[in-house]
Write a protein that holds these residues in place. Structure first.
Motif, PDB file in Angstrom:
ATOM      1  N   TRP A   4      56.854  43.432  36.575  1.00  0.00           N
ATOM      2  CA  TRP A   4      55.869  44.516  36.678  1.00  0.00           C
ATOM      3  C   TRP A   4      56.182  45.652  35.708  1.00  0.00           C
ATOM      4  N   ARG A   7      54.875  44.599  32.304  1.00  0.00           N
ATOM      5  CA  ARG A   7      53.410  44.623  32.273  1.00  0.00           C
ATOM      6  C   ARG A   7      52.896  46.063  32.195  1.00  0.00           C
ATOM      7  N   TYR A 146      46.659  49.683  39.847  1.00  0.00           N
ATOM      8  CA  TYR A 146      47.405  48.461  40.169  1.00  0.00           C
ATOM      9  C   TYR A 146      47.778  47.694  38.902  1.00  0.00           C
ATOM     10  N   ILE A 147      49.027  47.330  38.789  1.00  0.00           N
ATOM     11  CA  ILE A 147      49.473  46.518  37.656  1.00  0.00           C
ATOM     12  C   ILE A 147      48.833  45.135  37.704  1.00  0.00           C
ATOM     13  N   SER A 148      48.604  44.621  38.884  1.00  0.00           N
ATOM     14  CA  SER A 148      48.030  43.279  39.025  1.00  0.00           C
ATOM     15  C   SER A 148      46.609  43.184  38.484  1.00  0.00           C
ATOM     16  N   THR A 383      51.960  41.320  44.964  1.00  0.00           N
ATOM     17  CA  THR A 383      51.627  40.257  44.004  1.00  0.00           C
ATOM     18  C   THR A 383      52.383  40.420  42.694  1.00  0.00           C
ATOM     19  N   THR A 384      52.803  41.659  42.385  1.00  0.00           N
ATOM     20  CA  THR A 384      53.578  41.900  41.153  1.00  0.00           C
ATOM     21  C   THR A 384      54.983  42.408  41.455  1.00  0.00           C
ATOM     22  N   GLU A 386      55.666  45.452  42.420  1.00  0.00           N
ATOM     23  CA  GLU A 386      55.800  46.887  42.155  1.00  0.00           C
ATOM     24  C   GLU A 386      56.030  47.630  43.469  1.00  0.00           C
TER      25      GLU A 386
END
Length: 555
Positions: A4, A7, A146-148, A383-384, A386
């Protein structure tokens, strides 16, 4: 799998790469500090070309008129704001998406249209316009912190974006938000921290903090934020701006990305943030006149209603100095008193406002916001990998302290909250009508005047001093609200009140946070509150207040 952190760094680098090379200055924030500045607006006014400074100092209304009369071209206006926004972002970290080339090409097209037809495309012809990250533009990410969501390009264009674009607006950036847009500061693992335009040491507010910072530094003349608990009004107040929190159903929210899709008991609303009351009215009128209720089923088919009598008649105001839960700091109290004194001098009437159920409104609002105990946010973050934000941790702790079960509410609990909100709305309206017993002519008040926030902001990172007491109740009620600047903190005038007896431990903590020297020079705003769907009246009353304050200054 890319972590994360990588990303997030990649996304930040991509955003920066959208700025032309000649506008990149890796040392800009250090140069600013070395020259003794903490106010980004003032610093940029001192270093940018003066022709650009003159352009970016104009309000949206003034810019549109100059473009229409060909005193300025759309291109030179767009260029000035793109250049300034590029530097503002490098100082304050306020932009999530940058697309200057598209904006400048659009500005050229609008100039050609005006030259060839002799007519403007619409009421916003050539006006650079910023958008909170939630607003969807095809082919551009909508990450909402959100990073995702990085790389997930929007397919649909938000209805509001269509309306504004058809009116001639030129979009050039989308601005930062906190993770899930659930904070009164603007920080996420994705973009980092967004700083205050007027003082680098202070928070920009949230969740429309990117908009607040960009507009506050004059990197945009007009933009939109959203508000479910104060997210337009808080950043506006923190940066001395004007902001309109409309009632649900006046401004189209269709195809705007949001957290907790389907939660409509306390709906998020979308509205303008800018540098003048006239700019807010310009936005609201043109959007409502677009009759978007023909496309968005959530809108009320209520045309714009002119209220000329508001600016001529005697008005009656309910003054809420304190909600009896958290006492505002001395500068906020002074702003309220100066506002009321100016109104009285102009012939208006002030009565006390002391609704007895403020705590119930705040508590029920928090129950709605935490209905799933923030599980949706947690699941998306996982999901990531973070981390959850400090703000969210504090929110969970606070709601647990207030008796939340620590898991999603059941249907029967949700119904009970719905009944409670309906009851509070009825009691509030009844209390409003009974103000006729307090006024000299037996008529109920026209509006409430109250703080937007109990202090002139808070230092960056001091999230434990967050306090949405003066915004959340009006989201619960769905009332029309306007924030407008009144004064600045004056360390000589705004002396701490040693005699104050705190209402609670929270009040004591916020009371002790006030240090005149720390807050010196920060803007102080007040909030005007009208009943549901009274946007026209709220804006007109804000203009009356501003006029009365200006008259007093002339004396």
């Amino acid at each position: 799998m890319v972590g994360w952190v990588d990303r997030a760094n990649s996304k930040r680098a991509h955003t920066l790469a959208q700025i032309p090379h000649e506008w990149i200055d890796p040392n800009v924030i250090n140069e600013m500090k070395e020259r003794g500045y903490v106010n980004t607006r003032e610093y940029l006014d001192s270093v940018l070309p003066q022709n650009e400074v003159r352009i970016t100092a104009l309000t949206a209304t003034e810019l549109i008129e100059r473009i229409r009369t060909r005193k300025l071209t759309s291109f030179e206006v767009c260029y000035a704001f793109c250049h300034r926004a590029a530097l503002v972002h490098q100082i304050l970290n306020c932009c999530m998406e940058i697309f200057f080339d598209d904006a400048l090409n659009k500005a050229r097209e609008l100039d050609n249209h005006l030259v060839t037809t002799g007519k403007v495309l619409g009421p916003l012809h050539g006006l650079p316009f910023s958008l909170k990250d939630q607003v969807n533009l095809p082919g551009i990410d909508t990450t909402i912190g959100y990073i995702s969501r990085v790389g997930h390009k929007a397919v649909k264009r938000s209805l509001l974006a269509k309306v504004l674009e058809n009116a001639g607006a030129v979009f050039f950036v989308k601005t930062t938000v906190p993770t899930a847009m659930l904070a009164s500061e603007t920080v996420s693992s994705l973009h980092g921290r967004t700083l205050n335009a007027l003082n680098l040491n202070f928070s920009s507010g949230g969740s429309s903090g990117g908009e607040g910072s960009l507009i506050g530094a004059r990197g945009s003349p007009l933009g939109v934020g959203t508000d479910i608990g104060g997210s337009i009004r808080i950043p506006a107040a923190f940066q001395g701006l004007y902001g309109l929190r409309p009632s649900h159903g006046r401004i189209p929210y269709m195809d705007v990305t949001n957290s907790y899709e389907g939660q409509e008991l306390i709906p998020s609303v979308i509205g303008p943030m800018g540098s003048s009351i006239q700019d807010l009215e310009l936005f609201a009128k043109l959007v409502i006149d677009s009759e978007s209720w023909n496309y968005d089923p959530q809108l009320v088919a209520l045309p714009w209603r002119e209220v000329p009598h508001v600016k001529k008649d005697k008005l009656r105001f309910g003054l809420m100095v304190s909600d009896k839960l958290v006492m505002p700091h001395p500068p906020v109290l002074r702003a309220l008193m100066e506002t009321c004194e100016a109104l009285r001098r102009c012939g208006h009437e002030i009565v006390e406002w002391n609704f007895p159920h403020n705590k119930r409104m705040i508590d029920v609002g928090e129950q709605v916001y935490a209905a799933d105990f923030y599980d949706e946010v947690q699941e998306i973050l996982e999901t990531t990998g973070e981390p959850i934000s400090e703000y969210m941790k504090i929110a969970r702790e606070n709601i647990s302290y207030k008796g939340h079960s620590g898991r999603a509410l059941g249907v029967s609990q949700w119904w009970e909250i719905s009944r409670e909100i309906r009851s509070l709305k009825e009691q509030f309206l009844e209390y409003w009508e009974k103000t006729r017993d307090l006024t000299s002519d037996g008529k109920p008040i026209d509006a409430i005047i109250c703080p937007a926030w109990p202090s002139a902001g808070f230092r960056d990172g001091d999230v434990e001093f967050g306090c949405e007491n003066y915004t959340v109740p009006f989201n619960v009620l769905d009332y029309s609200c306007v924030v407008l600047p009144v004064t600045q903190v004056d360390s000589a005038k705004d002396i701490p009140d040693a005699s104050h007896s705190p209402f609670s431990t929270e009040d004591k903590k916020i009371h002790e946070y006030y240090k005149p020297e720390m807050f010196s020079g920060m803007p102080v705003c007040v909030q005007v509150v009208c009943k549901r769907l009274e946007e026209e009246k709220a804006l007109a009353i804000a203009a009356v207040i501003e006029g009365c304050l200006a008259n007093v200054e002339k004396l």
